[in-house]
Scaffold this active site. Sequence first.
Site, PDB file in Angstrom:
ATOM      1  N   ASP A   1      -6.498  53.829   6.211  1.00 22.19           N
ATOM      2  CA  ASP A   1      -6.700  52.882   7.305  1.00 22.19           C
ATOM      3  C   ASP A   1      -8.181  52.929   7.719  1.00 22.19           C
ATOM      4  OD1 ASP A   1      -6.789  51.434   9.631  1.00 22.19           O
ATOM      5  OD2 ASP A   1      -5.049  52.396  10.569  1.00 22.19           O
TER       6      ASP A   1
ATOM      7  N   GLU B   1     -29.483  72.640   3.351  1.00 16.95           N
ATOM      8  CA  GLU B   1     -28.297  73.383   2.919  1.00 16.95           C
ATOM      9  C   GLU B   1     -27.774  72.763   1.626  1.00 16.95           C
ATOM     10  OE1 GLU B   1     -24.701  72.874   5.421  1.00 16.95           O
ATOM     11  OE2 GLU B   1     -25.973  71.678   6.718  1.00 16.95           O
TER      12      GLU B   1
ATOM     13  N   CYS C   1     -26.529  73.329   9.290  1.00 13.91           N
ATOM     14  CA  CYS C   1     -27.254  72.184   9.868  1.00 13.91           C
ATOM     15  C   CYS C   1     -28.236  72.596  10.967  1.00 13.91           C
ATOM     16  CB  CYS C   1     -26.272  71.173  10.443  1.00 13.91           C
ATOM     17  SG  CYS C   1     -25.109  70.590   9.240  1.00 13.91           S
TER      18      CYS C   1
ATOM     19  N   THR D   1     -17.245  61.870   5.974  1.00 13.82           N
ATOM     20  CA  THR D   1     -18.392  62.326   6.791  1.00 13.82           C
ATOM     21  C   THR D   1     -19.571  62.727   5.881  1.00 13.82           C
ATOM     22  OG1 THR D   1     -17.574  64.625   6.954  1.00 13.82           O
ATOM     23  CG2 THR D   1     -16.883  63.108   8.681  1.00 13.82           C
TER      24      THR D   1
ATOM     25  N   SER E   1     -14.347  73.754  12.860  1.00  8.10           N
ATOM     26  CA  SER E   1     -15.783  73.452  12.981  1.00  8.10           C
ATOM     27  C   SER E   1     -16.047  72.638  14.258  1.00  8.10           C
ATOM     28  CB  SER E   1     -16.308  72.729  11.740  1.00  8.10           C
ATOM     29  OG  SER E   1     -15.815  71.417  11.645  1.00  8.10           O
TER      30      SER E   1
ATOM     31  N   HIS F   1     -26.322  67.117  17.515  1.00  5.59           N
ATOM     32  CA  HIS F   1     -26.113  67.166  16.065  1.00  5.59           C
ATOM     33  C   HIS F   1     -24.922  66.250  15.780  1.00  5.59           C
ATOM     34  CE1 HIS F   1     -25.240  68.259  12.063  1.00  5.59           C
ATOM     35  NE2 HIS F   1     -24.113  68.877  12.373  1.00  5.59           N
TER      36      HIS F   1
ATOM     37  N   LYS G   1     -17.441  63.421  21.690  1.00  2.32           N
ATOM     38  CA  LYS G   1     -16.739  64.657  22.091  1.00  2.32           C
ATOM     39  C   LYS G   1     -17.714  65.589  22.811  1.00  2.32           C
ATOM     40  CE  LYS G   1     -13.777  64.806  17.908  1.00  2.32           C
ATOM     41  NZ  LYS G   1     -12.491  64.307  18.350  1.00  2.32           N
TER      42      LYS G   1
ATOM     43  N   SER H   1     -22.959  75.313  11.258  1.00  4.59           N
ATOM     44  CA  SER H   1     -21.721  76.058  11.040  1.00  4.59           C
ATOM     45  C   SER H   1     -22.010  77.478  10.575  1.00  4.59           C
ATOM     46  CB  SER H   1     -20.877  75.349   9.977  1.00  4.59           C
ATOM     47  OG  SER H   1     -20.427  74.131  10.473  1.00  4.59           O
TER      48      SER H   1
HETATM   49  N1  CAA Z   1      -7.134  54.574  13.793  1.00  2.47           N
HETATM   50  C1  CAA Z   1      -7.940  55.089  14.750  1.00  2.47           C
HETATM   51  N2  CAA Z   1      -8.243  56.415  14.848  1.00  2.47           N
HETATM   52  C2  CAA Z   1      -7.695  57.245  13.917  1.00  2.47           C
HETATM   53  C3  CAA Z   1      -6.854  56.778  12.887  1.00  2.47           C
HETATM   54  C4  CAA Z   1      -6.569  55.377  12.845  1.00  2.47           C
HETATM   55  N3  CAA Z   1      -5.788  54.857  11.891  1.00  2.47           N
HETATM   56  N4  CAA Z   1      -6.487  57.828  12.143  1.00  2.47           N
HETATM   57  C5  CAA Z   1      -7.082  58.935  12.666  1.00  2.47           C
HETATM   58  N5  CAA Z   1      -7.808  58.562  13.754  1.00  2.47           N
HETATM   59  C6  CAA Z   1      -8.617  59.420  14.609  1.00  2.47           C
HETATM   60  C7  CAA Z   1      -7.934  60.735  14.941  1.00  2.47           C
HETATM   61  O1  CAA Z   1      -7.108  60.614  16.104  1.00  2.47           O
HETATM   62  C8  CAA Z   1      -9.134  61.636  15.174  1.00  2.47           C
HETATM   63  O2  CAA Z   1      -9.679  61.398  16.451  1.00  2.47           O
HETATM   64  P1  CAA Z   1      -9.791  62.612  17.506  1.00  2.47           P
HETATM   65  O3  CAA Z   1     -10.684  63.628  16.850  1.00  2.47           O
HETATM   66  O4  CAA Z   1     -10.425  61.977  18.693  1.00  2.47           O
HETATM   67  O5  CAA Z   1      -8.430  63.135  17.693  1.00  2.47           O
HETATM   68  C9  CAA Z   1     -10.174  61.121  14.164  1.00  2.47           C
HETATM   69  O6  CAA Z   1      -9.770  59.796  13.847  1.00  2.47           O
HETATM   70  C10 CAA Z   1     -10.187  61.921  12.871  1.00  2.47           C
HETATM   71  O7  CAA Z   1      -8.914  61.953  12.359  1.00  2.47           O
HETATM   72  P2  CAA Z   1      -8.286  63.341  11.855  1.00  2.47           P
HETATM   73  O8  CAA Z   1      -8.574  64.412  12.849  1.00  2.47           O
HETATM   74  O9  CAA Z   1      -6.892  63.131  11.466  1.00  2.47           O
HETATM   75  O10 CAA Z   1      -9.192  63.504  10.546  1.00  2.47           O
HETATM   76  P3  CAA Z   1      -9.238  64.645   9.481  1.00  2.47           P
HETATM   77  O11 CAA Z   1      -8.649  65.906  10.007  1.00  2.47           O
HETATM   78  O12 CAA Z   1      -8.691  64.121   8.211  1.00  2.47           O
HETATM   79  O13 CAA Z   1     -10.814  64.820   9.259  1.00  2.47           O
HETATM   80  C11 CAA Z   1     -12.848  65.848  10.062  1.00  2.47           C
HETATM   81  C12 CAA Z   1     -11.790  64.754  10.282  1.00  2.47           C
HETATM   82  C13 CAA Z   1     -12.236  67.178  10.519  1.00  2.47           C
HETATM   83  C14 CAA Z   1     -14.076  65.521  10.882  1.00  2.47           C
HETATM   84  C15 CAA Z   1     -13.197  65.912   8.552  1.00  2.47           C
HETATM   85  O14 CAA Z   1     -13.764  64.696   8.138  1.00  2.47           O
HETATM   86  C16 CAA Z   1     -14.130  67.060   8.198  1.00  2.47           C
HETATM   87  O15 CAA Z   1     -13.684  68.173   7.977  1.00  2.47           O
HETATM   88  N6  CAA Z   1     -15.484  66.787   8.140  1.00  2.47           N
HETATM   89  C17 CAA Z   1     -16.471  67.810   7.798  1.00  2.47           C
HETATM   90  C18 CAA Z   1     -16.654  68.846   8.883  1.00  2.47           C
HETATM   91  C19 CAA Z   1     -17.362  68.295  10.114  1.00  2.47           C
HETATM   92  O16 CAA Z   1     -17.992  67.265  10.096  1.00  2.47           O
HETATM   93  N7  CAA Z   1     -17.240  69.026  11.232  1.00  2.47           N
HETATM   94  C20 CAA Z   1     -17.924  68.669  12.454  1.00  2.47           C
HETATM   95  C21 CAA Z   1     -18.434  69.870  13.214  1.00  2.47           C
HETATM   96  S1  CAA Z   1     -19.258  71.045  12.117  1.00  2.47           S
HETATM   97  C22 CAA Z   1     -20.802  70.425  11.917  1.00  2.47           C
HETATM   98  O17 CAA Z   1     -21.208  69.618  12.676  1.00  2.47           O
HETATM   99  C23 CAA Z   1     -21.618  70.901  10.789  1.00  2.47           C
HETATM  100  C24 CAA Z   1     -21.762  69.809   9.783  1.00  2.47           C
HETATM  101  O18 CAA Z   1     -22.628  68.959   9.846  1.00  2.47           O
HETATM  102  C25 CAA Z   1     -20.774  69.781   8.718  1.00  2.47           C
END
Ligand code: CAA
Length: 380
Positions: A31, A81, A113, A154, A202, A225, A234, A294
């Site tokens: 989606d 990184e 990062c 991402t 994370s 960041h 957030k 991280s």
């Molecule tokens: N319509 C609208 N919104 C939707 C949706 C839909 N159909 N489906 C899901 N969403 C929303 C969810 O509700 C969620 O929102 P909230 O966080 O507000 O609850 C958001 O979209 C993401 O959905 P999920 O949580 O289900 O997604 P996921 O678990 O599959 O993956 C993620 C999300 C955890 C960010 C993943 O992409 C990931 O692991 N990314 C890499 C790690 C990262 O970026 N971490 C961030 C902090 S660490 C950091 O900053 C260091 C760095 O650079 C990596």
Amino acid sequence: MKYTVGIDKMSFYTTNYVIDMSELARGRDMDVNKCKTGIGQEKMSIISPYEDVITMACEAANDILSEEDIPDIEMVLFATESGFDFSKSSGIYLHKLLHLKPNCRVLEIKQACYAATGALQMACDFVRSNNNKKCLVVSSDIAWYGFKTSGEITQGCGAVAMLVTSNPRICKVSQGHVFVNNVNDFYRPSYSHEPIVNGKLSIKTYLDILNKTMQKQKFSYFCFHMPFATMSDKANKTLGDNQISQEHLEIAKQFGKYVGNIYNGSLYLSLLSVLINEPKDLSKQDIGMFSYGSGSIGEFFSVTISESYKEILQSDVIKHRIERRKEISFEEYESMLSTFVERESSSNFMLESSLTPKYCKFILEKIENGHRYYKKSNEN
Ligand code: CAA
């Protein structure tokens, strides 16, 4: 004589290829609202076969360096990184390509990062004790999580270059508040080409450290960041009464929403987004900055904007780089990133691509016995 220290010149580079999140969602049968609303991302830049962290860093640095700067640059700090060599610094290649002087120190700095912020603070300390000297800080990263992983939405790639001097013409940099905690939220051991990620942990660790480092202070702008755009929402929420307006938050997110995650540079892309996209004059204003890497480490600090920032920033060059990119299909995305993975796992690689390098001055030509060879073109 009293002098201030900070960023005197600054630029940003990203590649010429971009995928719209609706195209990625189509290819993954996902989606699109998860990407565009949930993650808040519109597009992400994709690395081309003839570019890497070195070429992107050189492009950004080349924008800002003049012949007069070269004799004063005594140190290069290359934050990444996505490095490909565990011994030789990526900065050594950049040092040669930019014709820096032989007695200029070169180091690669790593802490997920956060490394660019650590490098910026170390550069400021260096200039505080050597006020006629300059330090070049570059951050360059390719955010690659692997196909069909939760991190795939991402991704992105890009580089930021900052020239740190006394009496800076973009912004003064304050000393920060740091918090370190050993957490296994995101790491990439030497045996793996992709990071090992606990996404939810994370996000939690990022927000915990923001709360531990932030100072109770009201800013009209705050840059976070930003691995994906809604991470900034957030983060802003956790500032409570000190959160910035939604209008200002949108301006801080604007560039990153269209470029994707550039790891180390993403905080500084947000700063550029504010400086370039806010029409009002920000001179003398303080902007709050939160850096997260991280593993984990976070730092809260602030920058005070100089009166000359608008004249110094090459705003049109940066905006044009983001706008001019060629949209690619999901199939082209898979093909380009498969070439990237093959290239990064090879000791020998000869560029054989149907894509003609466009809009770039620095090109990766080949890899021989693990050593990379580059050429400089006259493209604009
Ligand atoms: N319509 C609208 N919104 C939707 C949706 C839909 N159909 N489906 C899901 N969403 C929303 C969810 O509700 C969620 O929102 P909230 O966080 O507000 O609850 C958001 O979209 C993401 O959905 P999920 O949580 O289900 O997604 P996921 O678990 O599959 O993956 C993620 C999300 C955890 C960010 C993943 O992409 C990931 O692991 N990314 C890499 C790690 C990262 O970026 N971490 C961030 C902090 S660490 C950091 O900053 C260091 C760095 O650079 C990596």
